[in-house]
Motif scaffolding. Structure first.
Motif, PDB file in Angstrom:
ATOM      1  N   MET A 141      18.872  70.519  -3.086  1.00 39.63           N
ATOM      2  CA  MET A 141      17.580  69.884  -2.940  1.00 39.63           C
ATOM      3  C   MET A 141      17.585  69.037  -1.671  1.00 39.63           C
ATOM      4  SD  MET A 141      15.519  67.541  -5.631  1.00 39.63           S
ATOM      5  CE  MET A 141      14.437  68.753  -6.323  1.00 39.63           C
ATOM      6  N   ASN A 142      16.524  69.072  -0.974  1.00 41.76           N
ATOM      7  CA  ASN A 142      16.374  68.342   0.271  1.00 41.76           C
ATOM      8  C   ASN A 142      16.054  66.866  -0.020  1.00 41.76           C
ATOM      9  OD1 ASN A 142      15.938  67.564   2.872  1.00 41.76           O
ATOM     10  ND2 ASN A 142      14.212  68.936   3.240  1.00 41.76           N
ATOM     11  N   ALA A 143      16.660  65.964   0.752  1.00 42.25           N
ATOM     12  CA  ALA A 143      16.433  64.529   0.544  1.00 42.25           C
ATOM     13  C   ALA A 143      15.001  64.125   0.863  1.00 42.25           C
ATOM     14  CB  ALA A 143      17.402  63.719   1.393  1.00 42.25           C
ATOM     15  N   ARG A 144      14.325  64.899   1.677  1.00 44.18           N
ATOM     16  CA  ARG A 144      12.940  64.551   2.015  1.00 44.18           C
ATOM     17  C   ARG A 144      11.980  64.815   0.859  1.00 44.18           C
ATOM     18  NH1 ARG A 144      12.061  66.125   8.308  1.00 44.18           N
ATOM     19  NH2 ARG A 144      14.000  65.184   9.010  1.00 44.18           N
ATOM     20  N   SER A 145      12.400  65.649  -0.074  1.00 44.33           N
ATOM     21  CA  SER A 145      11.510  65.970  -1.193  1.00 44.33           C
ATOM     22  C   SER A 145      11.635  64.963  -2.340  1.00 44.33           C
ATOM     23  CB  SER A 145      11.804  67.374  -1.711  1.00 44.33           C
ATOM     24  OG  SER A 145      13.120  67.440  -2.239  1.00 44.33           O
ATOM     25  N   TYR A 146      12.586  64.046  -2.265  1.00 49.20           N
ATOM     26  CA  TYR A 146      12.714  63.018  -3.297  1.00 49.20           C
ATOM     27  C   TYR A 146      11.534  62.053  -3.220  1.00 49.20           C
ATOM     28  CZ  TYR A 146      17.564  64.267  -4.311  1.00 49.20           C
ATOM     29  OH  TYR A 146      18.692  64.908  -4.678  1.00 49.20           O
ATOM     30  N   PRO A 147      11.103  61.556  -4.356  1.00 47.22           N
ATOM     31  CA  PRO A 147      10.023  60.557  -4.352  1.00 47.22           C
ATOM     32  C   PRO A 147      10.577  59.172  -4.012  1.00 47.22           C
ATOM     33  CG  PRO A 147      10.654  61.055  -6.597  1.00 47.22           C
ATOM     34  CD  PRO A 147      11.463  61.964  -5.708  1.00 47.22           C
ATOM     35  N   TRP A 148      10.850  58.944  -2.747  1.00 51.01           N
ATOM     36  CA  TRP A 148      11.489  57.705  -2.314  1.00 51.01           C
ATOM     37  C   TRP A 148      10.631  56.480  -2.615  1.00 51.01           C
ATOM     38  CZ3 TRP A 148      16.395  57.723  -1.717  1.00 51.01           C
ATOM     39  CH2 TRP A 148      17.039  58.867  -1.283  1.00 51.01           C
ATOM     40  N   ASN A 149       9.319  56.620  -2.571  1.00 51.13           N
ATOM     41  CA  ASN A 149       8.476  55.466  -2.878  1.00 51.13           C
ATOM     42  C   ASN A 149       8.677  55.004  -4.323  1.00 51.13           C
ATOM     43  OD1 ASN A 149       7.263  57.728  -3.923  1.00 51.13           O
ATOM     44  ND2 ASN A 149       5.201  57.170  -3.274  1.00 51.13           N
ATOM     45  N   LEU A 150       8.859  55.944  -5.231  1.00 53.49           N
ATOM     46  CA  LEU A 150       9.109  55.594  -6.625  1.00 53.49           C
ATOM     47  C   LEU A 150      10.485  54.970  -6.804  1.00 53.49           C
ATOM     48  CD1 LEU A 150       7.661  58.332  -8.925  1.00 53.49           C
ATOM     49  CD2 LEU A 150       7.911  55.948  -9.466  1.00 53.49           C
ATOM     50  N   ILE A 151      11.472  55.518  -6.132  1.00 50.49           N
ATOM     51  CA  ILE A 151      12.823  54.980  -6.237  1.00 50.49           C
ATOM     52  C   ILE A 151      12.870  53.555  -5.690  1.00 50.49           C
ATOM     53  CG2 ILE A 151      15.185  55.262  -5.397  1.00 50.49           C
ATOM     54  CD1 ILE A 151      14.638  58.315  -5.503  1.00 50.49           C
ATOM     55  N   LEU A 152      12.216  53.314  -4.574  1.00 53.77           N
ATOM     56  CA  LEU A 152      12.186  51.975  -3.997  1.00 53.77           C
ATOM     57  C   LEU A 152      11.399  51.004  -4.868  1.00 53.77           C
ATOM     58  CD1 LEU A 152      11.756  52.826  -0.223  1.00 53.77           C
ATOM     59  CD2 LEU A 152      13.795  51.986  -1.377  1.00 53.77           C
ATOM     60  N   LEU A 153      10.310  51.465  -5.487  1.00 45.04           N
ATOM     61  CA  LEU A 153       9.526  50.612  -6.374  1.00 45.04           C
ATOM     62  C   LEU A 153      10.347  50.190  -7.580  1.00 45.04           C
ATOM     63  CD1 LEU A 153       6.702  49.409  -7.034  1.00 45.04           C
ATOM     64  CD2 LEU A 153       6.282  51.494  -8.318  1.00 45.04           C
ATOM     65  N   LEU A 154      11.052  51.124  -8.189  1.00 48.02           N
ATOM     66  CA  LEU A 154      11.891  50.783  -9.336  1.00 48.02           C
ATOM     67  C   LEU A 154      13.022  49.845  -8.931  1.00 48.02           C
ATOM     68  CD1 LEU A 154      12.130  54.183 -11.210  1.00 48.02           C
ATOM     69  CD2 LEU A 154      11.047  52.100 -12.011  1.00 48.02           C
ATOM     70  N   GLY A 155      13.653  50.135  -7.810  1.00 48.30           N
ATOM     71  CA  GLY A 155      14.740  49.276  -7.342  1.00 48.30           C
ATOM     72  C   GLY A 155      14.271  47.867  -7.044  1.00 48.30           C
ATOM     73  N   ALA A 156      13.101  47.748  -6.443  1.00 45.29           N
ATOM     74  CA  ALA A 156      12.559  46.427  -6.132  1.00 45.29           C
ATOM     75  C   ALA A 156      12.229  45.661  -7.416  1.00 45.29           C
ATOM     76  CB  ALA A 156      11.321  46.551  -5.257  1.00 45.29           C
ATOM     77  N   GLY A 157      11.703  46.350  -8.407  1.00 46.28           N
ATOM     78  CA  GLY A 157      11.411  45.697  -9.683  1.00 46.28           C
ATOM     79  C   GLY A 157      12.658  45.192 -10.365  1.00 46.28           C
ATOM     80  N   PHE A 158      13.717  46.010 -10.348  1.00 46.73           N
ATOM     81  CA  PHE A 158      14.978  45.579 -10.956  1.00 46.73           C
ATOM     82  C   PHE A 158      15.605  44.428 -10.169  1.00 46.73           C
ATOM     83  CE2 PHE A 158      15.308  50.131 -12.598  1.00 46.73           C
ATOM     84  CZ  PHE A 158      14.673  49.801 -13.776  1.00 46.73           C
ATOM     85  N   ALA A 159      15.501  44.470  -8.846  1.00 43.39           N
ATOM     86  CA  ALA A 159      16.052  43.391  -8.030  1.00 43.39           C
ATOM     87  C   ALA A 159      15.299  42.091  -8.272  1.00 43.39           C
ATOM     88  CB  ALA A 159      15.994  43.776  -6.555  1.00 43.39           C
ATOM     89  N   LEU A 160      13.986  42.175  -8.411  1.00 42.22           N
ATOM     90  CA  LEU A 160      13.181  40.989  -8.678  1.00 42.22           C
ATOM     91  C   LEU A 160      13.545  40.389 -10.031  1.00 42.22           C
ATOM     92  CD1 LEU A 160      10.816  39.285  -7.608  1.00 42.22           C
ATOM     93  CD2 LEU A 160       9.286  40.853  -8.759  1.00 42.22           C
ATOM     94  N   ALA A 161      13.700  41.228 -11.035  1.00 38.95           N
ATOM     95  CA  ALA A 161      14.065  40.737 -12.360  1.00 38.95           C
ATOM     96  C   ALA A 161      15.465  40.134 -12.357  1.00 38.95           C
ATOM     97  CB  ALA A 161      13.994  41.870 -13.367  1.00 38.95           C
TER      98      ALA A 161
END
Length: 112
Positions: free
Chosen positions: A1-21
């Motif tokens: 699978m190509n890295a460009r096809s990953y939903p990076w915006n979703l991964i970053l959103l989840l990571g930011a939420g966990f970091a904030l918590a």
């Protein structure tokens, strides 16, 4: 699978939420907020649950995403429930459900 096809915006959103918590927990802000809400010890559960739902809905609507809201509020609601001497799920479930339901309602409104 190509890295460009990953939903990076979703991964970053989840990571930011966990970091904030994690930041709220590790800084002690959750403990400060739960101590500030000690006056809720004598409040009836039936009055607090709708307020929790409304608070989580407003935070989801105007401030941050639903995953960040849930990860911030669930530990805080746990501390508040322990202060009130009620089972923690009685506050955590309305808070989590209201967060998720409002987020779904938002999407429905934007599609109209």
């Amino acid at each position: 699978m190509n890295a460009r096809s990953y939903p990076w915006n979703l991964i970053l959103l989840l990571g930011a939420g966990f970091a904030l918590a994690d930041g709220v927990q590790s800084s002690g802000l959750a403990d400060v907020l739960s101590r500030a809400l000690d006056f809720l010890e004598d409040a009836p559960f039936w009055a607090i649950a709708p307020a929790v739902s409304l608070m989580s809905s407003i935070i989801t609507e105007f401030i941050t995403s639903n995953d960040a809201t849930a990860t911030l509020l669930i530990p805080l609601l746990y501390h508040i429930a322990r202060t009130m001497h009620v089972h923690p799920l009685l506050l955590m479930v309305p808070g989590a459900v209201a967060t998720e339901l409002l987020f779904g309602f938002q999407l429905q409104l934007r599609q109209m």
